[in-house]
Every structure is written in structure tokens, then in C-alpha cells.
Write an enzyme that holds these catalytic residues in place. Sequence first.
Site, PDB file in Angstrom:
ATOM      1  N   HIS A 234      -9.650   0.579   5.406  1.00 36.85           N
ATOM      2  CA  HIS A 234      -8.325   0.857   5.985  1.00 36.85           C
ATOM      3  C   HIS A 234      -8.491   1.813   7.162  1.00 36.85           C
ATOM      4  O   HIS A 234      -9.316   2.731   7.116  1.00 36.85           O
ATOM      5  CB  HIS A 234      -7.408   1.471   4.926  1.00 36.85           C
ATOM      6  CG  HIS A 234      -5.988   1.542   5.390  1.00 36.85           C
ATOM      7  ND1 HIS A 234      -5.553   2.512   6.259  1.00 36.85           N
ATOM      8  CD2 HIS A 234      -4.924   0.733   5.166  1.00 36.85           C
ATOM      9  CE1 HIS A 234      -4.277   2.304   6.534  1.00 36.85           C
ATOM     10  NE2 HIS A 234      -3.869   1.227   5.880  1.00 36.85           N
TER      11      HIS A 234
ATOM     12  N   ASN B  56       0.859  -1.189   0.000  1.00 42.10           N
ATOM     13  CA  ASN B  56       0.000   0.000   0.000  1.00 42.10           C
ATOM     14  C   ASN B  56       0.897   1.241   0.000  1.00 42.10           C
ATOM     15  O   ASN B  56       1.510   1.564   1.009  1.00 42.10           O
ATOM     16  CB  ASN B  56      -0.887  -0.047   1.257  1.00 42.10           C
ATOM     17  CG  ASN B  56      -1.729   1.194   1.421  1.00 42.10           C
ATOM     18  OD1 ASN B  56      -1.792   2.043   0.532  1.00 42.10           O
ATOM     19  ND2 ASN B  56      -2.391   1.294   2.574  1.00 42.10           N
ATOM     20  N   TRP B  57       0.956   1.898  -1.141  1.00 44.00           N
ATOM     21  CA  TRP B  57       1.877   3.040  -1.287  1.00 44.00           C
ATOM     22  C   TRP B  57       1.319   4.323  -0.680  1.00 44.00           C
ATOM     23  O   TRP B  57       1.999   5.345  -0.654  1.00 44.00           O
ATOM     24  CB  TRP B  57       2.220   3.261  -2.766  1.00 44.00           C
ATOM     25  CG  TRP B  57       2.933   2.103  -3.409  1.00 44.00           C
ATOM     26  CD1 TRP B  57       3.346   0.941  -2.797  1.00 44.00           C
ATOM     27  CD2 TRP B  57       3.312   1.985  -4.783  1.00 44.00           C
ATOM     28  NE1 TRP B  57       3.956   0.120  -3.706  1.00 44.00           N
ATOM     29  CE2 TRP B  57       3.949   0.739  -4.941  1.00 44.00           C
ATOM     30  CE3 TRP B  57       3.170   2.812  -5.899  1.00 44.00           C
ATOM     31  CZ2 TRP B  57       4.444   0.300  -6.169  1.00 44.00           C
ATOM     32  CZ3 TRP B  57       3.663   2.377  -7.125  1.00 44.00           C
ATOM     33  CH2 TRP B  57       4.301   1.135  -7.254  1.00 44.00           C
ATOM     34  N   LYS B  58       0.059   4.305  -0.290  1.00 42.66           N
ATOM     35  CA  LYS B  58      -0.592   5.484   0.308  1.00 42.66           C
ATOM     36  C   LYS B  58      -0.384   6.715  -0.583  1.00 42.66           C
ATOM     37  O   LYS B  58      -0.405   6.582  -1.811  1.00 42.66           O
ATOM     38  CB  LYS B  58      -0.099   5.678   1.737  1.00 42.66           C
ATOM     39  CG  LYS B  58      -0.292   4.399   2.563  1.00 42.66           C
ATOM     40  CD  LYS B  58      -0.119   4.561   4.034  1.00 42.66           C
ATOM     41  CE  LYS B  58      -0.304   3.205   4.710  1.00 42.66           C
ATOM     42  NZ  LYS B  58      -0.174   3.250   6.145  1.00 42.66           N
TER      43      LYS B  58
ATOM     44  N   GLU C 189      -6.867   4.284   8.152  1.00 40.28           N
ATOM     45  CA  GLU C 189      -6.723   5.715   7.860  1.00 40.28           C
ATOM     46  C   GLU C 189      -8.016   6.278   7.272  1.00 40.28           C
ATOM     47  O   GLU C 189      -8.369   7.432   7.514  1.00 40.28           O
ATOM     48  CB  GLU C 189      -5.515   5.937   6.932  1.00 40.28           C
ATOM     49  CG  GLU C 189      -4.215   5.758   7.701  1.00 40.28           C
ATOM     50  CD  GLU C 189      -3.042   5.277   6.874  1.00 40.28           C
ATOM     51  OE1 GLU C 189      -3.067   5.369   5.637  1.00 40.28           O
ATOM     52  OE2 GLU C 189      -2.074   4.783   7.497  1.00 40.28           O
TER      53      GLU C 189
ATOM     54  N   GLY D 213       2.201   2.196  10.640  1.00 37.71           N
ATOM     55  CA  GLY D 213       3.073   3.347  10.447  1.00 37.71           C
ATOM     56  C   GLY D 213       3.804   3.787  11.708  1.00 37.71           C
ATOM     57  O   GLY D 213       4.393   4.856  11.746  1.00 37.71           O
TER      58      GLY D 213
ATOM     59  N   GLU E 152      -5.233  -5.395  10.714  1.00 39.38           N
ATOM     60  CA  GLU E 152      -4.237  -4.333  10.876  1.00 39.38           C
ATOM     61  C   GLU E 152      -4.527  -3.579  12.167  1.00 39.38           C
ATOM     62  O   GLU E 152      -5.359  -2.651  12.176  1.00 39.38           O
ATOM     63  CB  GLU E 152      -4.311  -3.356   9.702  1.00 39.38           C
ATOM     64  CG  GLU E 152      -3.989  -3.982   8.372  1.00 39.38           C
ATOM     65  CD  GLU E 152      -3.477  -2.932   7.394  1.00 39.38           C
ATOM     66  OE1 GLU E 152      -2.345  -3.076   6.934  1.00 39.38           O
ATOM     67  OE2 GLU E 152      -4.205  -1.971   7.111  1.00 39.38           O
TER      68      GLU E 152
ATOM     69  N   SER F  11       3.342  -2.205  10.221  1.00 37.39           N
ATOM     70  CA  SER F  11       4.796  -2.154  10.394  1.00 37.39           C
ATOM     71  C   SER F  11       5.506  -3.464  10.049  1.00 37.39           C
ATOM     72  O   SER F  11       6.514  -3.817  10.666  1.00 37.39           O
ATOM     73  CB  SER F  11       5.158  -1.695  11.815  1.00 37.39           C
ATOM     74  OG  SER F  11       4.689  -0.372  12.032  1.00 37.39           O
TER      75      SER F  11
ATOM     76  N   GLY G 196       2.826  -1.239   4.267  1.00 40.48           N
ATOM     77  CA  GLY G 196       2.810   0.175   3.912  1.00 40.48           C
ATOM     78  C   GLY G 196       4.219   0.684   3.655  1.00 40.48           C
ATOM     79  O   GLY G 196       4.783   0.510   2.579  1.00 40.48           O
ATOM     80  N   GLY G 197       4.814   1.273   4.686  1.00 41.66           N
ATOM     81  CA  GLY G 197       6.124   1.920   4.550  1.00 41.66           C
ATOM     82  C   GLY G 197       7.169   1.077   3.832  1.00 41.66           C
ATOM     83  O   GLY G 197       7.875   1.567   2.939  1.00 41.66           O
TER      84      GLY G 197
END
Length: 249
Positions: free
Chosen positions: A95, A9-11, A97, A173, A167, A208, A229-230
Site C-alpha cells: 500500500h 481498507n479501514w486504515k 502509505e 485519500g 492505486e 477516492s 478507503g474513506g
Amino acid sequence: MAKSLLAGNWKMHGTAESAAQLASDIADGLTLEAPETIVFPPLVHLPLVIAALADRPAIAVGAQNVSQYPEGAYTGEVSAQMLANLGCRYVLVGHSERRTLFGETDQLVAEKFAALQGAGLIPILCVGETLDQRQQGLTLEVVKRQIDAVVARVGLEHVCQSVVAYEPVWAIGTGETATPEQAQEVHAYIRGQLTERGQSTRLLYGGSVNADNAAALFAQPDIEGGLVGGASLQAQQFLKIAQQMVEQG
Ligand code: PGA
């Protein structure tokens, strides 16, 4: 359960150029044994990432968000059919967020899930508790409520045909991962919820995940893949996670 699915997930990161480059670097580095791999670029970069991966069937492309409506006067929104027409196969829904920063409720998540189904797209339903909820011992209850809202809207069978990503919000994150045991406990619970009635689905862990903790997480019996993600923003990191999945196979 085979370790079968790795999603990045590149956000809201990257330029057009860096997105196309990241996609082809990942595609170049995936080995033949690699799990099914999906990247989720920012919406505006979808066409060029899809074009960059046109002759790379090993890697699918998904969208990070979708409208619950099929079409109409909804300024700024993108429909499931539009995403399907572009060549997306998967879409994230629920998600944390989206839930916490953009006010998406369980009911809205269920509507979005239903919209995806109507367009033949595969939803990845994200669920998870906040730190406060975990500390109050509410983790399983929260996850159950989030899944049940979607089951009530579309039926159990359709949830089972999708992908569910656990998640924990406090692990997203933050660099703080759920321990493999914490993650396994929730995965086993979700599997129980979904198999109780004779069905099963693919379960991913997210929060993470990186090349250092992936092996221990994927060693758990009910964790079949990851939503990253990151660490999905650097091809080498992401490919190392894919490799850990192969080794846990
Ligand atoms: P993270 O994000 O790996 O950066 O924690 C995971 C996610 O939001 O899906």
C-alpha cells in the site's frame, strides 16, 4: 470480466465497538448478488470483527500489514501464520502509505508477498505512481517496476493467483479520483503484463472511490473491483458501491 471483488481498507480508524458494528452493518446490507467482499480492520480489531462475521460467509476479513519474517525477535511485528490462524484470508501488501510513510521498498514488499504465500494467504498487491511520476510520464514504468520486483521474487504464476490493486498515490485519500480512462489505461497495461505470458489476475482500482464515481470506474473493461478507503468507513456508502458493481456486473 465480472465485477468480482470489493475491499474496504479501514486504515487506523474506529473503536472496537464501531469496528464490530460496521462489520455487521455491511454484512446485513449485502445482497445475494453482491461481489465478494473483504474488510480490512485495524490489526487489533481483527478478532472481534472475525467473531462478528462468524456466521456471514459472504464477507471475508483481511489484514492491512504483515511481517516479512515467519517468527522470531521482531518486536511489534505480526507474522503471516498468526494472521492465518486468526482467520484472515487476504492481506494488503505494498500500500502506498506503507511505501511512502514507512519506507517499504519494492524488495520488502516482495518479501512480504512471499511470506503470505507461505501461509496460504492471498496477497492484494498495491501499486501506483505519485503525482510527480505521472507528470513525468513515468506511470507505466513505475507500475511495471513494482510488479516486476514481486514477480522476480515469487514467480509470475503466483502474482497471477493474487489480486493486484492499481492505486495512484495522488488519488488516495485526496478526493481526486483517476478518470475512468486513466485507470483503464493502467489496468489494461497491467493485464497485458500479466497475460502476455499466458496468465491473468484480478485487478482492482483504488483511490477516492465513492458511490458517485464507482459506476463509471467499474464500467471499464479491465477494472474488476475496488479497494476503498474513506468510503468504506460508512456502511451505507460502501454498500452503495457494492450495488454499483452489481449493476455494472
Ligand atoms: P481512499 O483510500 O479510498 O480513501 O482514497 C484508498 C486506499 O488507500 O486503499
